[in-house]
Design a protein around this motif. Structure first.
Motif, PDB file in Angstrom:
ATOM      1  N   GLU A 203      29.343  18.108  32.012  1.00 62.58           N
ATOM      2  CA  GLU A 203      27.933  18.502  32.052  1.00 62.58           C
ATOM      3  C   GLU A 203      27.028  17.281  31.857  1.00 62.58           C
ATOM      4  O   GLU A 203      25.988  17.150  32.507  1.00 62.58           O
ATOM      5  N   GLN A 235      38.650  19.035  26.492  1.00 64.82           N
ATOM      6  CA  GLN A 235      37.833  20.229  26.249  1.00 64.82           C
ATOM      7  C   GLN A 235      36.340  19.876  26.219  1.00 64.82           C
ATOM      8  O   GLN A 235      35.961  18.818  25.729  1.00 64.82           O
TER       9      GLN A 235
ATOM     10  N   ILE B 100      32.858  19.849  14.205  1.00 66.16           N
ATOM     11  CA  ILE B 100      33.358  20.531  15.402  1.00 66.16           C
ATOM     12  C   ILE B 100      34.248  21.690  14.947  1.00 66.16           C
ATOM     13  O   ILE B 100      35.422  21.464  14.594  1.00 66.16           O
ATOM     14  N   PRO B 102      36.066  24.120  16.365  1.00 64.35           N
ATOM     15  CA  PRO B 102      37.410  24.357  16.901  1.00 64.35           C
ATOM     16  C   PRO B 102      38.448  23.360  16.390  1.00 64.35           C
ATOM     17  O   PRO B 102      39.627  23.668  16.316  1.00 64.35           O
ATOM     18  N   ILE B 107      32.968  14.492  13.747  1.00 66.47           N
ATOM     19  CA  ILE B 107      32.986  13.266  14.559  1.00 66.47           C
ATOM     20  C   ILE B 107      31.833  12.393  14.075  1.00 66.47           C
ATOM     21  O   ILE B 107      30.716  12.880  13.885  1.00 66.47           O
ATOM     22  N   SER B 134      29.628  18.363  23.383  1.00 66.57           N
ATOM     23  CA  SER B 134      30.517  19.162  24.235  1.00 66.57           C
ATOM     24  C   SER B 134      30.304  18.802  25.710  1.00 66.57           C
ATOM     25  O   SER B 134      31.244  18.761  26.490  1.00 66.57           O
ATOM     26  N   ALA B 135      29.036  18.530  26.075  1.00 64.43           N
ATOM     27  CA  ALA B 135      28.730  18.156  27.466  1.00 64.43           C
ATOM     28  C   ALA B 135      29.431  16.853  27.846  1.00 64.43           C
ATOM     29  O   ALA B 135      29.709  16.606  29.017  1.00 64.43           O
ATOM     30  N   ALA B 136      29.716  16.024  26.843  1.00 64.42           N
ATOM     31  CA  ALA B 136      30.414  14.761  27.113  1.00 64.42           C
ATOM     32  C   ALA B 136      31.890  14.875  26.746  1.00 64.42           C
ATOM     33  O   ALA B 136      32.557  13.854  26.525  1.00 64.42           O
ATOM     34  N   ALA B 137      32.395  16.107  26.663  1.00 63.25           N
ATOM     35  CA  ALA B 137      33.805  16.374  26.313  1.00 63.25           C
ATOM     36  C   ALA B 137      34.177  15.738  24.964  1.00 63.25           C
ATOM     37  O   ALA B 137      35.283  15.256  24.782  1.00 63.25           O
ATOM     38  N   PHE B 138      33.225  15.743  24.054  1.00 66.15           N
ATOM     39  CA  PHE B 138      33.433  15.261  22.676  1.00 66.15           C
ATOM     40  C   PHE B 138      33.862  13.794  22.631  1.00 66.15           C
ATOM     41  O   PHE B 138      34.579  13.385  21.733  1.00 66.15           O
ATOM     42  N   ASP B 139      33.423  13.032  23.629  1.00 64.55           N
ATOM     43  CA  ASP B 139      33.715  11.598  23.647  1.00 64.55           C
ATOM     44  C   ASP B 139      32.454  10.866  23.194  1.00 64.55           C
ATOM     45  O   ASP B 139      31.538  10.626  23.990  1.00 64.55           O
ATOM     46  N   GLU B 140      32.408  10.520  21.923  1.00 66.35           N
ATOM     47  CA  GLU B 140      31.196   9.915  21.360  1.00 66.35           C
ATOM     48  C   GLU B 140      30.870   8.567  21.985  1.00 66.35           C
ATOM     49  O   GLU B 140      29.709   8.162  22.018  1.00 66.35           O
ATOM     50  N   VAL B 142      30.811   7.797  24.984  1.00 65.57           N
ATOM     51  CA  VAL B 142      30.070   7.941  26.236  1.00 65.57           C
ATOM     52  C   VAL B 142      28.565   8.050  25.936  1.00 65.57           C
ATOM     53  O   VAL B 142      27.728   7.762  26.786  1.00 65.57           O
ATOM     54  N   LEU B 143      28.235   8.461  24.705  1.00 68.44           N
ATOM     55  CA  LEU B 143      26.833   8.738  24.371  1.00 68.44           C
ATOM     56  C   LEU B 143      26.181   7.651  23.505  1.00 68.44           C
ATOM     57  O   LEU B 143      25.003   7.363  23.677  1.00 68.44           O
TER      58      LEU B 143
END
Lengths: 280, 188
Positions: A203, A235, B100, B102, B107, B134-140, B142-143
């Motif tokens: 997204e 995920q 998180i 789940p 993180i 979540s929009a970045a698939a929990f890859d910090e 990337v942000l």
């Protein structure tokens, strides 16, 4: 006695000096080879890895085996020296090749089914790495992985075709769409009804394309990945673009969730045909 | 009785007291009481903290002074410093970690968004939510910029260690002093 000891230590010093000199010369020769003929350097590294087959044994033999085609080059990200990163990259490509050869043989795939496709995959990665190094481009793990994804899929398709046609009991090989990260869990995607083809994009990357003025559902937005049955995704929230057997296209936002206990085992998520056509 | 026997006695007292603080359920001195806010990075920090506490206790034991006034002053200042560091830690933990559900873990995020993330999230940066992650698939990574994530991770770990150094030092000094005191029975 003292003079004998002195001679002994001098001798030791000379030998170690000579040996370090030889090692340095070998390293420099190897670096030179790696730049002029990377495929030859790769063969050298493969031979080195093959000397230590125990290195590829699983840490816990009782744990279920996870078979994957993985071209991620996990090097030291803090290295500032492109030459060192390049040499590490070649070593890791060689290691991945040796590991995957061993996994395929252990899984029961005959070499005739995978040797040449795997050679092509490895050669391609060396080519990408060496071209980027020569061109002064980033050797970032994610950039190289994204360029290798189509080639990973090609090898997976070859293996799956062999498995379906010749030995359905063979374990299936999988791949992940990205390297590393602090993942929560992995997911796989299937379609209902079966036979639909799905592409996915995170997204965030979708919104980035929108922010950059790129049409998000077009090839201009280049972070889309094909969600074949073997592909795994971390995920998270995604946009999907599904093409169904009746020729219709659907697109929407979807949460892909791994609710299982294991982070390593991908959970299957289903994308269903809704009958609502995609308004891009 | 050697000095080491005496130290072992201190250690035993320290463990007893810490087990009491942790609900007598774990062997890591005092750490169990804070597990819900332990820094998410690195893994295995509880064991490292236990070792740091032990080293602090050794230092406290070796540098112990019998001066009652000095001990009182040390304990008081260590308590104030420990409380201040704990509040500072909790503030940074609240601002720069995202829980998180789940994964049952947090993180650590950074304080500076990457240029692309700024284009997407604009003024929301750097305090993005779980939905944005979540929009970045929990890859910090990337942000947020790597140095900013690294700085927050290291700050959290440094503050965490400082709090436990204060705590171990305070309790260690208190125990050593009280164990050396002869308490006269109360007059009838």
């Amino acid at each position: 006695m003292r003079s004998k000891l002195t001679i002994f230590f001098r001798l030791c010093f000379c030998i170690s000096f000579c040996l370090s000199d030889v090692a340095l010369a070998q390293t420099n020769t190897l670096k030179g080879t790696a730049k002029s003929n990377p495929q030859a350097a790769l063969e050298y590294f493969k031979k080195t890895w093959l000397k230590f087959p125990k290195d590829f044994d699983p840490e816990d033999p009782s744990a279920p085996k996870f078979y994957s085609v993985d071209t991620c080059m996990y090097t030291d990200e803090n290295r500032q020296d492109p030459e060192a990163t390049y040499m590490d990259g070649l070593r890791i490509i060689a290691r991945n090749d040796v590991r995957l050869s061993k996994d395929l043989a252990d899984a029961g795939y005959p070499p005739a089914a995978w040797r040449e496709p795997l050679n092509r995959l490895t050669r391609k990665q060396v080519e990408i790495l060496s071209q980027r190094y020569a061109g002064g481009q980033s050797l970032d793990i994610a950039a190289i992985k994204s360029l290798m994804r189509p080639h990973e899929d090609l090898l997976l398709r070859t293996l799956n075709t062999y498995r379906k046609q010749s030995a359905a009991s063979l374990p299936e090989f999988e791949t992940s769409t990205s390297c590393g990260g602090d993942w929560i869990g992995f997911v796989k995607v299937i379609t209902a009804p079966r036979g639909g083809s799905v592409s996915l994009i995170r997204e965030y990357f979708f919104q980035l394309c929108v922010a950059l003025g790129k049409a998000p559902y077009s090839s201009e937005c280049d972070m889309w990945s094909a969600a074949g049955t073997s592909a795994q995704f971390p995920q998270g929230t995604y946009r999907y673009l599904a093409r169904w057997l009746d020729g219709s296209d659907e697109c929407s936002r979807v949460e892909l969730v791994n609710a299982g206990a294991s982070v390593d085992r991908a959970q299957v998520n289903t994308i269903r045909q809704t009958g609502i056509s995609c308004s891009k | 009785m050697t000095g080491l026997d005496d130290f072992k006695r201190v250690l035993s007292e320290f463990s007893n007291l810490s087990l009491w603080a942790a609900g007598a359920s774990v062997a890591f001195p005092f750490i169990a009481s804070f597990l819900s806010v332990i820094p998410p990075w690195p893994i295995g920090l509880n064991v490292i903290t236990a070792v740091i506490q032990l080293v602090t206790l050794i230092v406290a034991y070796q540098t112990f002074s019998r001066n009652a006034r000095r001990i009182t002053r040390n304990v008081k200042w260590l308590a104030i410093l420990g409380l201040f560091l704990l509040l500072l830690y909790m503030g940074i933990f609240t601002l720069f970690t995202v829980y998180i559900p789940p994964a049952h873990r947090s993180i650590v995020i950074g304080y500076e968004c990457l240029p692309d993330a700024k284009k997407v999230f604009e003024a929301k940066c750097p305090f993005l939510t779980i939905d944005d992650l979540s929009a970045a698939a929990f890859d910090e990574f990337v942000l947020w910029t790597k140095p900013s994530i690294m700085a927050i991770r290291v700050s959290l770990v440094a503050l965490w260690f400082s709090v436990f150094i204060c705590l171990a030092s305070l309790i260690g000094q208190f125990l050593i002093y009280q164990m050396g005191r002869t308490v006269r029975p109360a007059s009838q």
